[in-house]
Design a protein around this motif. Structure first.
Motif, PDB file in Angstrom:
ATOM      1  N   ALA A 134      51.555 -25.221  -6.339  1.00 30.35           N
ATOM      2  CA  ALA A 134      52.053 -23.714  -5.633  1.00 30.35           C
ATOM      3  C   ALA A 134      51.044 -22.785  -5.072  1.00 30.35           C
ATOM      4  O   ALA A 134      51.065 -22.286  -4.196  1.00 30.35           O
ATOM      5  N   GLU A 135      50.012 -22.892  -5.918  1.00 29.89           N
ATOM      6  CA  GLU A 135      48.792 -21.906  -5.405  1.00 29.89           C
ATOM      7  C   GLU A 135      47.277 -22.924  -5.650  1.00 29.89           C
ATOM      8  O   GLU A 135      47.436 -23.711  -6.570  1.00 29.89           O
ATOM      9  N   VAL A 136      46.449 -22.812  -4.688  1.00 27.67           N
ATOM     10  CA  VAL A 136      45.292 -23.595  -4.714  1.00 27.67           C
ATOM     11  C   VAL A 136      44.049 -22.462  -4.475  1.00 27.67           C
ATOM     12  O   VAL A 136      44.045 -21.966  -3.531  1.00 27.67           O
ATOM     13  N   HIS A 137      43.270 -22.286  -5.499  1.00 29.52           N
ATOM     14  CA  HIS A 137      41.840 -21.420  -5.367  1.00 29.52           C
ATOM     15  C   HIS A 137      40.638 -22.082  -5.278  1.00 29.52           C
ATOM     16  O   HIS A 137      40.725 -23.168  -6.086  1.00 29.52           O
ATOM     17  N   SER A 138      39.790 -21.879  -4.410  1.00 29.38           N
ATOM     18  CA  SER A 138      38.582 -22.785  -4.153  1.00 29.38           C
ATOM     19  C   SER A 138      37.537 -21.702  -4.967  1.00 29.38           C
ATOM     20  O   SER A 138      37.225 -20.638  -4.294  1.00 29.38           O
ATOM     21  N   LEU A 139      37.033 -22.303  -5.711  1.00 31.03           N
ATOM     22  CA  LEU A 139      35.913 -21.317  -6.677  1.00 31.03           C
ATOM     23  C   LEU A 139      34.677 -22.168  -6.704  1.00 31.03           C
ATOM     24  O   LEU A 139      34.562 -23.059  -6.926  1.00 31.03           O
ATOM     25  N   LEU A 140      33.669 -21.442  -5.836  1.00 30.19           N
ATOM     26  CA  LEU A 140      32.315 -21.874  -5.523  1.00 30.19           C
ATOM     27  C   LEU A 140      31.296 -21.036  -6.631  1.00 30.19           C
ATOM     28  O   LEU A 140      31.196 -19.664  -6.255  1.00 30.19           O
ATOM     29  N   PRO A 141      30.513 -21.488  -7.520  1.00 24.62           N
ATOM     30  CA  PRO A 141      29.490 -20.659  -8.114  1.00 24.62           C
ATOM     31  C   PRO A 141      28.419 -20.380  -7.096  1.00 24.62           C
ATOM     32  O   PRO A 141      28.038 -21.075  -6.337  1.00 24.62           O
ATOM     33  N   GLU A 142      27.698 -19.228  -7.454  1.00 23.42           N
ATOM     34  CA  GLU A 142      26.849 -18.790  -6.492  1.00 23.42           C
ATOM     35  C   GLU A 142      25.359 -19.282  -6.941  1.00 23.42           C
ATOM     36  O   GLU A 142      24.511 -19.634  -6.074  1.00 23.42           O
ATOM     37  N   ASN A 143      25.112 -19.560  -8.360  1.00 21.57           N
ATOM     38  CA  ASN A 143      23.950 -19.991  -8.801  1.00 21.57           C
ATOM     39  C   ASN A 143      24.121 -21.084  -9.818  1.00 21.57           C
ATOM     40  O   ASN A 143      25.279 -21.252 -10.337  1.00 21.57           O
ATOM     41  N   CYS A 144      23.223 -22.078 -10.070  1.00 19.07           N
ATOM     42  CA  CYS A 144      23.292 -23.104 -10.913  1.00 19.07           C
ATOM     43  C   CYS A 144      23.150 -22.629 -12.239  1.00 19.07           C
ATOM     44  O   CYS A 144      22.429 -21.752 -12.536  1.00 19.07           O
ATOM     45  N   ARG A 145      23.979 -23.012 -13.131  1.00 19.30           N
ATOM     46  CA  ARG A 145      24.071 -22.477 -14.385  1.00 19.30           C
ATOM     47  C   ARG A 145      22.795 -22.989 -15.313  1.00 19.30           C
ATOM     48  O   ARG A 145      22.602 -22.366 -16.401  1.00 19.30           O
ATOM     49  N   ARG A 146      22.259 -24.045 -14.931  1.00 21.26           N
ATOM     50  CA  ARG A 146      21.307 -24.606 -15.734  1.00 21.26           C
ATOM     51  C   ARG A 146      20.035 -24.213 -15.317  1.00 21.26           C
ATOM     52  O   ARG A 146      19.026 -23.615 -15.954  1.00 21.26           O
ATOM     53  N   CYS A 147      19.818 -24.178 -13.935  1.00 20.88           N
ATOM     54  CA  CYS A 147      18.301 -23.981 -13.395  1.00 20.88           C
ATOM     55  C   CYS A 147      18.313 -22.399 -12.688  1.00 20.88           C
ATOM     56  O   CYS A 147      17.312 -21.761 -12.485  1.00 20.88           O
ATOM     57  N   GLY A 148      19.561 -21.896 -12.240  1.00 23.57           N
ATOM     58  CA  GLY A 148      19.607 -20.622 -11.566  1.00 23.57           C
ATOM     59  C   GLY A 148      19.306 -20.731 -10.129  1.00 23.57           C
ATOM     60  O   GLY A 148      19.230 -19.677  -9.367  1.00 23.57           O
ATOM     61  N   LYS A 149      19.155 -21.737  -9.597  1.00 26.79           N
ATOM     62  CA  LYS A 149      18.977 -21.994  -8.346  1.00 26.79           C
ATOM     63  C   LYS A 149      20.433 -21.659  -7.589  1.00 26.79           C
ATOM     64  O   LYS A 149      21.401 -21.779  -7.730  1.00 26.79           O
ATOM     65  N   VAL A 150      20.108 -20.965  -6.186  1.00 26.85           N
ATOM     66  CA  VAL A 150      21.093 -20.647  -5.470  1.00 26.85           C
ATOM     67  C   VAL A 150      21.857 -21.806  -4.926  1.00 26.85           C
ATOM     68  O   VAL A 150      21.113 -22.668  -4.326  1.00 26.85           O
ATOM     69  N   LEU A 151      23.129 -21.754  -4.729  1.00 30.16           N
ATOM     70  CA  LEU A 151      24.145 -22.894  -4.493  1.00 30.16           C
ATOM     71  C   LEU A 151      24.623 -22.283  -3.058  1.00 30.16           C
ATOM     72  O   LEU A 151      25.112 -21.421  -3.036  1.00 30.16           O
TER      73      LEU A 151
END
Length: 132
Positions: free
Chosen positions: A98-115
Motif C-alpha cells: 500500500a505504501e513504500v517509504h525510502s529511508l536513507l541514513p545520513e551517517n554511518c552508525r559505526r564510523c560516523g562517516k557521511v553517507l
C-alpha cells in the motif's frame, strides 16, 4: 530360591518350585519398578518450590538461592543445524504494498562517516511495517 527355607524346598515338587520361582522373580521385578518410581517421586519433591507448586512462600528460606533449571540432554545447539537448508520468508513485491517509504541514513552508525546513498555495491534492505 534362597528366600525359601531348605525344609520347604525338600517337600516341594519340581512344578511347585518352578511356580514359586516365577512368583519370586515377578515380585523382584515389581519391587525394582516401585523403587524406581519412589526415587523419581523423591527427586520431584526436591525440585518443588513455592514458585512452582502450591506451597506457601513461608516454607522457603528468604535467602535461598533459586534451584537451577535442569539442562537438556540434547547435544545439539539451538537453531538451525549445520548442513540444513536455509529457509527465508520472501518479501512481498513492491507492487502489492500500500505504501513504500525510502529511508536513507545520513551517517554511518559505526564510523560516523557521511553517507551519500549512492553506493552501487550495496543493495537496499527491505523491511515490513504493519499498521492496523
Amino acid at each position: 530360591m534362597s528366600e525359601i527355607p531348605a525344609e520347604l524346598l525338600a517337600e516341594m515338587t519340581p512344578a511347585v518350585r518352578a511356580f514359586v520361582a516365577s512368583l519370586l522373580a515377578s515380585m523382584e521385578s515389581q519391587r525394582a519398578r516401585m523403587q524406581e518410581e519412589i526415587d523419581d517421586l523423591k527427586a520431584q519433591v526436591k525440585r518443588l518450590t513455592p514458585q512452582n507448586s502450591s506451597m506457601p512462600p513461608s516454607t522457603q528460606h528468604p535467602h535461598a538461592r533459586p534451584t537451577p533449571k535442569p539442562k537438556s540432554n540434547s547435544k545439539r545447539k539451538r537453531g538451525g543445524q549445520d548442513g540444513h537448508r536455509r529457509v527465508v520468508r520472501q518479501l512481498v513485491p513492491i507492487e502489492r504494498c500500500a505504501e513504500v517509504h525510502s529511508l536513507l541514513p545520513e551517517n554511518c552508525r559505526r564510523c560516523g562517516k557521511v553517507l551519500t546513498g549512492a553506493d552501487p555495491e550495496e543493495k537496499p534492505q527491505g523491511h515490513y511495517m504493519f499498521s492496523e
